[in-house]
Design a protein around this motif. Structure first.
Motif, PDB file in Angstrom:
ATOM      1  N   ALA A  86       0.956   7.796   1.956  1.00  0.00           N
ATOM      2  CA  ALA A  86       0.830   7.561   3.465  1.00  0.00           C
ATOM      3  C   ALA A  86      -0.622   7.626   3.945  1.00  0.00           C
ATOM      4  CB  ALA A  86       1.303   8.866   3.976  1.00  0.00           C
ATOM      5  N   ASN A  87      -1.455   8.247   3.209  1.00  0.00           N
ATOM      6  CA  ASN A  87      -2.959   8.030   3.746  1.00  0.00           C
ATOM      7  C   ASN A  87      -3.627   6.717   3.595  1.00  0.00           C
ATOM      8  OD1 ASN A  87      -3.137  10.649   4.668  1.00  0.00           O
ATOM      9  ND2 ASN A  87      -3.834  11.588   2.762  1.00  0.00           N
ATOM     10  N   LYS A  88      -3.238   6.154   2.393  1.00  0.00           N
ATOM     11  CA  LYS A  88      -3.721   4.789   2.243  1.00  0.00           C
ATOM     12  C   LYS A  88      -2.944   3.657   2.681  1.00  0.00           C
ATOM     13  CE  LYS A  88      -2.759   4.606  -2.644  1.00  0.00           C
ATOM     14  NZ  LYS A  88      -3.156   4.513  -3.798  1.00  0.00           N
ATOM     15  N   ASN A  89      -1.874   4.021   3.348  1.00  0.00           N
ATOM     16  CA  ASN A  89      -0.642   2.891   3.753  1.00  0.00           C
ATOM     17  C   ASN A  89      -0.563   2.038   2.927  1.00  0.00           C
ATOM     18  OD1 ASN A  89       1.110   2.459   5.839  1.00  0.00           O
ATOM     19  ND2 ASN A  89      -0.515   0.783   6.652  1.00  0.00           N
ATOM     20  N   ALA A  90      -0.120   2.419   1.478  1.00  0.00           N
ATOM     21  CA  ALA A  90       0.192   1.436   0.448  1.00  0.00           C
ATOM     22  C   ALA A  90       1.332   2.255  -0.457  1.00  0.00           C
ATOM     23  CB  ALA A  90      -0.954   1.172  -0.341  1.00  0.00           C
ATOM     24  N   LEU A  91       2.340   1.184  -0.846  1.00  0.00           N
ATOM     25  CA  LEU A  91       3.356   1.852  -1.682  1.00  0.00           C
ATOM     26  C   LEU A  91       2.929   1.395  -3.075  1.00  0.00           C
ATOM     27  CD1 LEU A  91       6.283   2.946  -1.794  1.00  0.00           C
ATOM     28  CD2 LEU A  91       7.063   0.481  -1.788  1.00  0.00           C
ATOM     29  N   THR A  92       2.346   2.307  -3.986  1.00  0.00           N
ATOM     30  CA  THR A  92       2.069   1.970  -5.302  1.00  0.00           C
ATOM     31  C   THR A  92       2.300   3.372  -6.032  1.00  0.00           C
ATOM     32  OG1 THR A  92       0.113   1.558  -6.519  1.00  0.00           O
ATOM     33  CG2 THR A  92      -0.382   2.826  -4.482  1.00  0.00           C
ATOM     34  N   HIS A  93       2.446   2.976  -7.406  1.00  0.00           N
ATOM     35  CA  HIS A  93       2.504   4.211  -8.443  1.00  0.00           C
ATOM     36  C   HIS A  93       1.238   4.778  -8.540  1.00  0.00           C
ATOM     37  CE1 HIS A  93       6.709   3.730  -9.268  1.00  0.00           C
ATOM     38  NE2 HIS A  93       6.595   2.476  -9.046  1.00  0.00           N
ATOM     39  N   ASP A  94       0.233   4.129  -8.693  1.00  0.00           N
ATOM     40  CA  ASP A  94      -1.196   4.592  -8.853  1.00  0.00           C
ATOM     41  C   ASP A  94      -1.794   5.255  -7.672  1.00  0.00           C
ATOM     42  OD1 ASP A  94      -1.241   3.458 -11.552  1.00  0.00           O
ATOM     43  OD2 ASP A  94      -1.807   1.586 -10.801  1.00  0.00           O
ATOM     44  N   SER A  95      -2.336   6.361  -8.052  1.00  0.00           N
ATOM     45  CA  SER A  95      -2.968   7.216  -6.937  1.00  0.00           C
ATOM     46  C   SER A  95      -4.440   6.597  -6.570  1.00  0.00           C
ATOM     47  CB  SER A  95      -3.259   8.590  -7.269  1.00  0.00           C
ATOM     48  OG  SER A  95      -3.695   8.806  -8.485  1.00  0.00           O
ATOM     49  N   SER A  96      -4.959   7.118  -5.594  1.00  0.00           N
ATOM     50  CA  SER A  96      -6.308   6.676  -4.843  1.00  0.00           C
ATOM     51  C   SER A  96      -7.424   6.845  -5.975  1.00  0.00           C
ATOM     52  CB  SER A  96      -6.585   7.408  -3.576  1.00  0.00           C
ATOM     53  OG  SER A  96      -5.691   7.068  -2.639  1.00  0.00           O
ATOM     54  N   ASP A  97      -7.189   7.901  -6.640  1.00  0.00           N
ATOM     55  CA  ASP A  97      -8.249   8.088  -7.791  1.00  0.00           C
ATOM     56  C   ASP A  97      -7.969   7.301  -9.148  1.00  0.00           C
ATOM     57  OD1 ASP A  97      -5.956   9.668  -9.000  1.00  0.00           O
ATOM     58  OD2 ASP A  97      -6.928  11.611  -8.653  1.00  0.00           O
ATOM     59  N   GLY A  98      -7.063   6.407  -9.026  1.00  0.00           N
ATOM     60  CA  GLY A  98      -6.612   5.569 -10.302  1.00  0.00           C
ATOM     61  C   GLY A  98      -5.557   6.073 -11.155  1.00  0.00           C
ATOM     62  N   LYS A  99      -5.031   7.293 -11.069  1.00  0.00           N
ATOM     63  CA  LYS A  99      -4.201   7.910 -12.006  1.00  0.00           C
ATOM     64  C   LYS A  99      -2.677   7.271 -11.957  1.00  0.00           C
ATOM     65  CE  LYS A  99      -6.491  12.431 -12.313  1.00  0.00           C
ATOM     66  NZ  LYS A  99      -6.356  13.835 -12.060  1.00  0.00           N
ATOM     67  N   ASN A 100      -2.074   6.878 -13.010  1.00  0.00           N
ATOM     68  CA  ASN A 100      -0.821   6.638 -13.093  1.00  0.00           C
ATOM     69  C   ASN A 100       0.093   8.109 -13.029  1.00  0.00           C
ATOM     70  OD1 ASN A 100      -0.307   7.826 -15.710  1.00  0.00           O
ATOM     71  ND2 ASN A 100      -0.940   6.069 -16.813  1.00  0.00           N
ATOM     72  N   THR A 101       1.529   7.612 -13.084  1.00  0.00           N
ATOM     73  CA  THR A 101       2.303   8.905 -12.824  1.00  0.00           C
ATOM     74  C   THR A 101       2.126   9.616 -13.980  1.00  0.00           C
ATOM     75  OG1 THR A 101       3.985   7.151 -11.791  1.00  0.00           O
ATOM     76  CG2 THR A 101       4.637   9.384 -12.759  1.00  0.00           C
ATOM     77  N   GLY A 102       2.195   9.480 -15.098  1.00  0.00           N
ATOM     78  CA  GLY A 102       2.008  10.416 -16.160  1.00  0.00           C
ATOM     79  C   GLY A 102       0.681  11.139 -16.154  1.00  0.00           C
ATOM     80  N   GLU A 103      -0.330  10.625 -15.741  1.00  0.00           N
ATOM     81  CA  GLU A 103      -1.518  11.431 -15.422  1.00  0.00           C
ATOM     82  C   GLU A 103      -1.637  12.493 -14.569  1.00  0.00           C
ATOM     83  OE1 GLU A 103      -4.840   7.941 -17.301  1.00  0.00           O
ATOM     84  OE2 GLU A 103      -3.838   7.953 -15.150  1.00  0.00           O
TER      85      GLU A 103
END
Length: 168
Positions: A86-103
Motif C-alpha cells: 500500500a505504501n508503494k502503491n504496487a502489487l508485488t511479492h517482493d518487499s521494498s527491502d528486496g525480501k521475497n516471501t520466504g525471507e
C-alpha cells in the motif's frame, strides 16, 4: 503467488489477480492481538470449506485436503507486506527491502519447510478476494495445497496478502 518447498525446490510464480459478509476493518484476532484489518475467521472458513470439499483450479481437479489453522506469525507477516504494498502503491511479492516471501516469513520468526503466498489488490471484502483467488488457477492451487498446514492473512486498504506455511 509463490510456492516454495525447502530448500527452494519448487517455485511457481503467478501474478494474476483473481467468500461472505462485509469485513470489519477493525477486527483483531484475540490471540496475540494481530491487527489484520479483516475478519480472520471468515477468510479461514472460506478457505477451509473449499479445502474440505475439493474444487477445480482451472483445469486441475484438486481433491479435498486437510483444513488449515490460523497462525499469527503468518498474519503478522501478511499485514506487514500489505502495508508495504500500500505504501508503494504496487502489487508485488517482493518487499521494498528486496525480501521475497520466504525471507519475510523467516524474518518474522516462522521456521518454514513449505510456504506459499497469494496477493491481490482492489477487493473490499473477504468474499471478493477469496472469489478472485479461487478463480485464478495458481492462487487456487495455493489454497488447495496439501503441503501447507497454516494460514495468516491481512489487508491494508485494498492490498491483500494471504500467507500459507508449514513449520518445522
Amino acid at each position: 503467488m509463490k510456492f516454495i518447498l525447502a530448500p527452494m525446490i519448487c517455485i511457481a510464480a503467478c501474478f494474476a489477480l483473481s467468500c461472505k459478509k462485509a469485513s470489519n476493518p477493525e477486527v483483531v484476532n484475540p490471540d496475540n492481538a494481530v491487527l489484520t484489518n479483516i475478519n480472520n475467521d471468515l477468510l479461514l472458513k472460506l478457505v477451509n470449506d473449499t479445502r474440505a470439499a475439493g474444487c477445480n483450479c482451472g483445469t486441475t481437479v484438486m481433491p479435498p485436503v486437510a483444513t488449515l489453522s490460523w497462525n499469527n506469525i503468518l498474519a503478522s507477516a501478511a499485514i506487514s507486506h500489505s502495508k508495504d504494498m500500500a505504501n508503494k502503491n504496487a502489487l508485488t511479492h517482493d518487499s521494498s527491502d528486496g525480501k521475497n516471501t520466504g525471507e519475510r516469513l523467516t524474518a518474522f520468526g516462522y521456521k518454514w519447510v513449505a510456504y506459499s503466498e497469494n496477493i491481490a489488490q482492489g477487493q473490499t471484502t473477504e468474499q471478493q478476494v477469496f472469489n478472485d483467488w479461487i478463480k485464478s488457477e495458481g492462487h487456487c492451487k495455493n489454497i488447495m495445497s496439501a503441503l501447507v498446514t497454516e494460514m495468516g492473512a491481512a489487508r491494508q486498504g485494498t492490498y491483500w496478502t494471504q500467507d500459507f506455511g508449514k513449520h518445522y
